[in-house]
Motif scaffolding. Structure first.
Motif, PDB file in Angstrom:
ATOM      1  N   ILE A 119       0.856  -1.256  -0.071  1.00 18.38           N
ATOM      2  CA  ILE A 119      -0.056   0.196  -0.075  1.00 18.38           C
ATOM      3  C   ILE A 119       0.965   1.157  -0.075  1.00 18.38           C
ATOM      4  O   ILE A 119       1.844   1.397   0.914  1.00 18.38           O
ATOM      5  CB  ILE A 119      -0.862  -0.001   1.194  1.00 18.38           C
ATOM      6  N   GLY A 120       0.685   2.115  -1.027  1.00 21.16           N
ATOM      7  CA  GLY A 120       1.441   3.445  -1.181  1.00 21.16           C
ATOM      8  C   GLY A 120       1.156   4.483  -0.187  1.00 21.16           C
ATOM      9  O   GLY A 120      -0.097   4.091   0.513  1.00 21.16           O
ATOM     10  N   LYS A 121       1.828   5.537  -0.214  1.00 15.77           N
ATOM     11  CA  LYS A 121       1.484   6.545   0.858  1.00 15.77           C
ATOM     12  C   LYS A 121       0.089   6.955   0.453  1.00 15.77           C
ATOM     13  O   LYS A 121      -0.485   7.616   1.366  1.00 15.77           O
ATOM     14  CB  LYS A 121       2.501   7.695   0.576  1.00 15.77           C
ATOM     15  N   SER A 122      -0.250   7.328  -0.670  1.00 14.34           N
ATOM     16  CA  SER A 122      -1.368   7.727  -0.963  1.00 14.34           C
ATOM     17  C   SER A 122      -2.978   6.850  -0.980  1.00 14.34           C
ATOM     18  O   SER A 122      -3.681   6.836  -1.779  1.00 14.34           O
ATOM     19  CB  SER A 122      -1.513   8.468  -2.592  1.00 14.34           C
ATOM     20  N   ARG A 123      -2.545   5.918  -0.173  1.00 14.52           N
ATOM     21  CA  ARG A 123      -3.603   4.557  -0.083  1.00 14.52           C
ATOM     22  C   ARG A 123      -4.245   4.089  -1.391  1.00 14.52           C
ATOM     23  O   ARG A 123      -4.901   3.714  -1.626  1.00 14.52           O
ATOM     24  CB  ARG A 123      -5.036   5.250   0.453  1.00 14.52           C
ATOM     25  N   GLN A 124      -2.881   3.826  -2.149  1.00 14.99           N
ATOM     26  CA  GLN A 124      -3.156   2.809  -3.415  1.00 14.99           C
ATOM     27  C   GLN A 124      -2.291   1.677  -3.446  1.00 14.99           C
ATOM     28  O   GLN A 124      -1.385   1.669  -2.679  1.00 14.99           O
ATOM     29  CB  GLN A 124      -2.572   3.792  -4.669  1.00 14.99           C
ATOM     30  N   LEU A 125      -2.963   0.695  -3.821  1.00 12.95           N
ATOM     31  CA  LEU A 125      -2.582  -0.636  -3.940  1.00 12.95           C
ATOM     32  C   LEU A 125      -1.284  -0.560  -5.099  1.00 12.95           C
ATOM     33  O   LEU A 125      -1.501  -0.386  -6.152  1.00 12.95           O
ATOM     34  CB  LEU A 125      -3.468  -1.729  -4.130  1.00 12.95           C
ATOM     35  N   ARG A 126      -0.260  -0.838  -4.412  1.00 10.18           N
ATOM     36  CA  ARG A 126       1.046  -0.972  -5.559  1.00 10.18           C
ATOM     37  C   ARG A 126       1.156  -2.287  -5.812  1.00 10.18           C
ATOM     38  O   ARG A 126       1.208  -3.226  -4.901  1.00 10.18           O
ATOM     39  CB  ARG A 126       2.282  -0.333  -4.817  1.00 10.18           C
ATOM     40  N   PHE A 127       0.974  -2.727  -7.100  1.00 13.21           N
ATOM     41  CA  PHE A 127       0.849  -4.125  -7.790  1.00 13.21           C
ATOM     42  C   PHE A 127       2.001  -4.091  -8.569  1.00 13.21           C
ATOM     43  O   PHE A 127       1.884  -3.767 -10.009  1.00 13.21           O
ATOM     44  CB  PHE A 127      -0.320  -4.101  -8.365  1.00 13.21           C
ATOM     45  N   ARG A 128       3.094  -4.952  -8.125  1.00 11.22           N
ATOM     46  CA  ARG A 128       4.224  -5.189  -9.377  1.00 11.22           C
ATOM     47  C   ARG A 128       3.919  -6.514  -9.607  1.00 11.22           C
ATOM     48  O   ARG A 128       4.010  -7.696  -8.838  1.00 11.22           O
ATOM     49  CB  ARG A 128       5.540  -4.955  -8.619  1.00 11.22           C
ATOM     50  N   VAL A 129       4.033  -6.875 -11.033  1.00  8.48           N
ATOM     51  CA  VAL A 129       4.009  -8.039 -11.548  1.00  8.48           C
ATOM     52  C   VAL A 129       5.275  -8.525 -12.253  1.00  8.48           C
ATOM     53  O   VAL A 129       5.827  -7.462 -13.042  1.00  8.48           O
ATOM     54  CB  VAL A 129       2.843  -8.084 -12.653  1.00  8.48           C
TER      55      VAL A 129
END
Length: 196
Positions: A119-129
């Protein structure tokens, strides 16, 4: 990268889920998710969503409820309510656009071997594939950040694709509720699989 549309569908021949994303920059990214990977990804994804998206960022207590001390069941119910509200405004009817888009990672979809979720600072799901195969010289990968609304939409698409795949994966967590059992009579209807 700004996502314009998402699609997830089970390919019977490959017995994998193909996730496709097109962006506002006319690019398309595609990747395969296997049953084994989905079986491990689903609980982790649900846990992150419940922990970080259940309580809206601007929520305020009424003085009687400590929002920081909610139990897991309460958070799961709140996350489900957030998802339901988010899906009400999502467009699942417009067909996914795939033709004529640039494919920066190549024409062949990535065969995902690793997914990192944070979870990033701006409440976004960071999704690395990541696709790291033994016979390839260099791994292919990309990262995207999804707002809660897009995360809920992706989860809905994955849930539909997993159900069609009939993999026997227990879809517990934010994307399931008692209302899912009540709607089982509609299970035979072909659901839409687009998110715009």
């Amino acid at each position: 990268m700004h996502i314009h549309q998402m699609s997830a569908r089970h390919d019977q021949e490959q017995d994998r889920i193909l996730v496709s994303l097109n962006t506002t920059d006319d690019e398309e990214l595609r990747f395969w998710l296997t049953r084994r990977l989905m079986d491990r990804l689903w609980p982790t994804l649900n846990t992150l969503v419940i922990e970080h998206f259940a309580v809206p960022e601007d929520a305020q207590t009424d003085g009687y409820v400590n929002l920081d001390a909610l139990d897991d069941d309460s958070k799961a119910m709140l996350a489900h309510a957030q998802q339901e509200a988010s899906l009400q405004s999502a467009d699942f009817q417009t067909p996914y656009k795939s033709g004529g888009l640039r494919q920066p990672l190549g024409q062949q979809p990535l065969l995902v071997t690793k997914i990192d979720l944070t979870i990033g600072k701006s409440r976004q799901l960071r999704f690395r594939v990541t696709e790291a195969l033994q016979d390839s010289a260099e791994p292919r990968e990309f990262q995207m950040e999804l707002k809660p609304e897009l995360t809920f939409g992706l989860m809905q698409l994955l849930k539909q694709a997993i159900a069609r795949a009939d993999w026997g994966i227990a879809l517990t967590g934010v994307s399931t509720s008692a209302t899912d059992d009540a709607s089982a009579i509609f299970a035979r209807a072909e659901p839409s699989n687009y998110l715009n």
